[in-house]
Design a protein around this motif. Structure first.
Motif, PDB file in Angstrom:
ATOM      1  N   ALA A 196      19.200 -34.147 -51.020  1.00  0.00           N
ATOM      2  CA  ALA A 196      19.301 -35.057 -49.880  1.00  0.00           C
ATOM      3  C   ALA A 196      18.591 -36.364 -50.204  1.00  0.00           C
ATOM      4  CB  ALA A 196      18.690 -34.425 -48.638  1.00  0.00           C
ATOM      5  N   ILE A 197      19.047 -37.415 -49.534  1.00  0.00           N
ATOM      6  CA  ILE A 197      18.345 -38.702 -49.560  1.00  0.00           C
ATOM      7  C   ILE A 197      17.995 -38.993 -48.116  1.00  0.00           C
ATOM      8  CG2 ILE A 197      18.526 -41.170 -50.063  1.00  0.00           C
ATOM      9  CD1 ILE A 197      20.628 -40.460 -52.192  1.00  0.00           C
ATOM     10  N   PHE A 198      16.716 -39.217 -47.825  1.00  0.00           N
ATOM     11  CA  PHE A 198      16.307 -39.464 -46.446  1.00  0.00           C
ATOM     12  C   PHE A 198      15.572 -40.788 -46.334  1.00  0.00           C
ATOM     13  CE2 PHE A 198      13.231 -39.294 -42.973  1.00  0.00           C
ATOM     14  CZ  PHE A 198      14.070 -39.001 -41.907  1.00  0.00           C
ATOM     15  N   SER A 199      15.969 -41.597 -45.356  1.00  0.00           N
ATOM     16  CA  SER A 199      15.316 -42.885 -45.100  1.00  0.00           C
ATOM     17  C   SER A 199      14.708 -42.866 -43.702  1.00  0.00           C
ATOM     18  CB  SER A 199      16.335 -44.027 -45.163  1.00  0.00           C
ATOM     19  OG  SER A 199      17.074 -43.955 -46.354  1.00  0.00           O
ATOM     20  N   GLY A 200      13.456 -43.319 -43.581  1.00  0.00           N
ATOM     21  CA  GLY A 200      12.790 -43.358 -42.280  1.00  0.00           C
ATOM     22  C   GLY A 200      11.595 -44.287 -42.308  1.00  0.00           C
ATOM     23  N   ASP A 201      11.122 -44.649 -41.115  1.00  0.00           N
ATOM     24  CA  ASP A 201      10.072 -45.683 -41.030  1.00  0.00           C
ATOM     25  C   ASP A 201       8.803 -45.239 -40.319  1.00  0.00           C
ATOM     26  OD1 ASP A 201      11.457 -45.634 -38.470  1.00  0.00           O
ATOM     27  OD2 ASP A 201      10.225 -47.380 -37.986  1.00  0.00           O
ATOM     28  N   ASP A 202       8.829 -44.081 -39.643  1.00  0.00           N
ATOM     29  CA  ASP A 202       7.726 -43.795 -38.719  1.00  0.00           C
ATOM     30  C   ASP A 202       6.922 -42.569 -39.148  1.00  0.00           C
ATOM     31  OD1 ASP A 202       6.126 -44.177 -36.506  1.00  0.00           O
ATOM     32  OD2 ASP A 202       7.784 -44.300 -35.090  1.00  0.00           O
ATOM     33  N   LEU A 203       5.868 -42.288 -38.392  1.00  0.00           N
ATOM     34  CA  LEU A 203       4.992 -41.154 -38.704  1.00  0.00           C
ATOM     35  C   LEU A 203       5.750 -39.835 -38.757  1.00  0.00           C
ATOM     36  CD1 LEU A 203       1.741 -41.740 -36.605  1.00  0.00           C
ATOM     37  CD2 LEU A 203       1.933 -41.528 -39.092  1.00  0.00           C
ATOM     38  N   THR A 204       6.693 -39.654 -37.838  1.00  0.00           N
ATOM     39  CA  THR A 204       7.439 -38.386 -37.786  1.00  0.00           C
ATOM     40  C   THR A 204       8.252 -38.182 -39.068  1.00  0.00           C
ATOM     41  OG1 THR A 204       9.204 -39.519 -36.626  1.00  0.00           O
ATOM     42  CG2 THR A 204       7.636 -38.322 -35.270  1.00  0.00           C
ATOM     43  N   ASP A 205       8.645 -39.294 -39.705  1.00  0.00           N
ATOM     44  CA  ASP A 205       9.439 -39.194 -40.932  1.00  0.00           C
ATOM     45  C   ASP A 205       8.600 -38.717 -42.115  1.00  0.00           C
ATOM     46  OD1 ASP A 205      11.787 -40.176 -39.642  1.00  0.00           O
ATOM     47  OD2 ASP A 205      10.854 -42.155 -39.663  1.00  0.00           O
ATOM     48  N   GLU A 206       7.272 -38.857 -41.995  1.00  0.00           N
ATOM     49  CA  GLU A 206       6.395 -38.355 -43.066  1.00  0.00           C
ATOM     50  C   GLU A 206       6.519 -36.838 -43.207  1.00  0.00           C
ATOM     51  OE1 GLU A 206       4.700 -40.144 -45.311  1.00  0.00           O
ATOM     52  OE2 GLU A 206       5.426 -41.986 -44.376  1.00  0.00           O
ATOM     53  N   GLU A 207       6.940 -36.166 -42.127  1.00  0.00           N
ATOM     54  CA  GLU A 207       7.160 -34.714 -42.198  1.00  0.00           C
ATOM     55  C   GLU A 207       8.221 -34.401 -43.254  1.00  0.00           C
ATOM     56  OE1 GLU A 207       5.525 -32.477 -40.460  1.00  0.00           O
ATOM     57  OE2 GLU A 207       4.601 -33.640 -38.840  1.00  0.00           O
ATOM     58  N   VAL A 208       9.163 -35.330 -43.438  1.00  0.00           N
ATOM     59  CA  VAL A 208      10.177 -35.169 -44.487  1.00  0.00           C
ATOM     60  C   VAL A 208       9.581 -35.541 -45.842  1.00  0.00           C
ATOM     61  CG1 VAL A 208      12.410 -35.950 -45.366  1.00  0.00           C
ATOM     62  CG2 VAL A 208      12.085 -35.646 -42.904  1.00  0.00           C
ATOM     63  N   PHE A 209       8.930 -36.705 -45.905  1.00  0.00           N
ATOM     64  CA  PHE A 209       8.398 -37.177 -47.187  1.00  0.00           C
ATOM     65  C   PHE A 209       7.351 -36.204 -47.742  1.00  0.00           C
ATOM     66  CE2 PHE A 209       9.267 -41.502 -45.104  1.00  0.00           C
ATOM     67  CZ  PHE A 209      10.573 -41.499 -45.550  1.00  0.00           C
ATOM     68  N   LYS A 210       6.598 -35.558 -46.841  1.00  0.00           N
ATOM     69  CA  LYS A 210       5.537 -34.640 -47.259  1.00  0.00           C
ATOM     70  C   LYS A 210       6.064 -33.311 -47.785  1.00  0.00           C
ATOM     71  CE  LYS A 210       2.990 -34.500 -43.608  1.00  0.00           C
ATOM     72  NZ  LYS A 210       2.079 -34.608 -42.473  1.00  0.00           N
ATOM     73  N   LEU A 211       7.388 -33.093 -47.683  1.00  0.00           N
ATOM     74  CA  LEU A 211       7.960 -31.841 -48.192  1.00  0.00           C
ATOM     75  C   LEU A 211       7.655 -31.690 -49.677  1.00  0.00           C
ATOM     76  CD1 LEU A 211      11.538 -31.856 -46.582  1.00  0.00           C
ATOM     77  CD2 LEU A 211       9.677 -30.279 -46.016  1.00  0.00           C
ATOM     78  N   LYS A 212       7.487 -32.827 -50.380  1.00  0.00           N
ATOM     79  CA  LYS A 212       7.223 -32.816 -51.827  1.00  0.00           C
ATOM     80  C   LYS A 212       8.261 -31.962 -52.544  1.00  0.00           C
ATOM     81  CE  LYS A 212       3.304 -35.210 -51.891  1.00  0.00           C
ATOM     82  NZ  LYS A 212       3.483 -36.608 -52.188  1.00  0.00           N
ATOM     83  N   ASN A 213       9.498 -32.147 -52.105  1.00  0.00           N
ATOM     84  CA  ASN A 213      10.617 -31.389 -52.623  1.00  0.00           C
ATOM     85  C   ASN A 213      11.412 -32.326 -53.540  1.00  0.00           C
ATOM     86  OD1 ASN A 213      13.121 -30.181 -52.924  1.00  0.00           O
ATOM     87  ND2 ASN A 213      13.166 -29.358 -50.840  1.00  0.00           N
ATOM     88  N   ASP A 214      11.526 -31.986 -54.820  1.00  0.00           N
ATOM     89  CA  ASP A 214      12.218 -32.855 -55.770  1.00  0.00           C
ATOM     90  C   ASP A 214      13.675 -33.084 -55.387  1.00  0.00           C
ATOM     91  OD1 ASP A 214       9.988 -33.237 -57.276  1.00  0.00           O
ATOM     92  OD2 ASP A 214      10.453 -31.657 -58.729  1.00  0.00           O
TER      93      ASP A 214
END
Ligand SMILES: [Mg+2]
Length: 260
Positions: A196-214
């Protein structure tokens, strides 16, 4: 780790490696696909962004995961992605007919309690969204005091909610509700896609970025030293360039397959 600007030769090469017809293209809505506007209810997609998103929808699976309700988000989008998840990951289409009664029941109980405690506080607005409750305090004269009163009120809720901060808003969800990160993983599984490619700007989107999933390529909208996303764009106006790059990569891939 600091994020790398996406529109560099290295960034675009990484995007090209990750973007394919079997990649899930996922986006946040406000501040990502749609510019942030002062009047929350007036948000909408710029026409060129809507057109580019429409082209992407024809080339690959597209998901929008937003803090808004699905109904609200559909109006803003003006087109249907393959999947639209609302309420920060908690509201799924299959539940539309019979929205999760336990979750909405609990949120409606919280709304009543919060109205009793915060109804008289200047500039605080309580928004009931079915699977979640949002407490807005952007319009408060004293935002610090408003947030302090909101915090005291939240402490009194029984059972306690899961809390997600945002820009002058506190979002409350039942403990068992999916976060945006869990929602993205569930979305990939539901389509049988491994990337997946995910784009986001807010704190809630960090839940995706923090997955640390390659397998998840994260793009933060806005330069931010705190983000866990590996890539960033300077601001929301660069989103159109990103969509066009995605469409270009997929069309090239398709042409190569057609001539092979
Ligand atoms: Mg956003």
């Amino acid at each position: 780790m600091t994020a790398t600007y996406l529109f560099t030769p290295e960034g675009l090469a990484a995007l090209t490696r990750h973007a394919a017809t079997d990649t899930l293209f996922a986006f946040d809505l406000d501040g990502t696909l749609a510019p942030i506007v002062a009047d929350y209810s007036a948000a909408q997609l710029d026409e060129p962004v809507r057109t580019a998103l429409g082209r992407l929808v024809k080339l690959a699976k597209v998901a929008v995961i937003t803090g808004r309700s699905r109904k609200d988000a559909l109006t803003i989008l003006g087109l249907e992605p393959h999947l639209l998840v609302g309420n920060h990951g908690a509201e799924w289409p299959a539940r539309e007919g019979a929205r999760d009664r336990q979750q909405t029941g609990l949120c409606s109980k919280w709304r009543d309690r919060l109205s009793a405690m915060l109804g008289q506080v200047q500039g605080v607005e309580i928004e009931f969204k079915g699977e979640s409750v949002s407490l807005h305090y952007r319009k408060a004269d004293d935002t610090e005091k408003a947030l302090a009163l909101i915090n005291v009120a939240i402490e009194k809720l029984e059972p306690g909610p899961k809390r997600i901060g945002g820009k002058f808003v506190v979002n409350l969800l039942p403990m068992e509700a999916l976060t945006k990160g869990e929602a993205l993983v569930a979305a990939m599984a539901s389509f049988g896609l491994k990337r997946a490619i995910f784009s986001g700007d807010d704190l809630t989107d960090e839940e995706v970025f923090k997955l640390k999933n390659d397998a998840v390529f994260g793009i933060h909208i806005g330069k931010d030293d705190q983000t866990a996303a590996p890539y960033y764009l300077n601001n929301q106006s660069e989103l159109l360039g990103l969509l066009n790059a995605m469409v270009g990569i997929l069309e090239t891939e398709r042409n190569v397959q057609d001539t092979a």
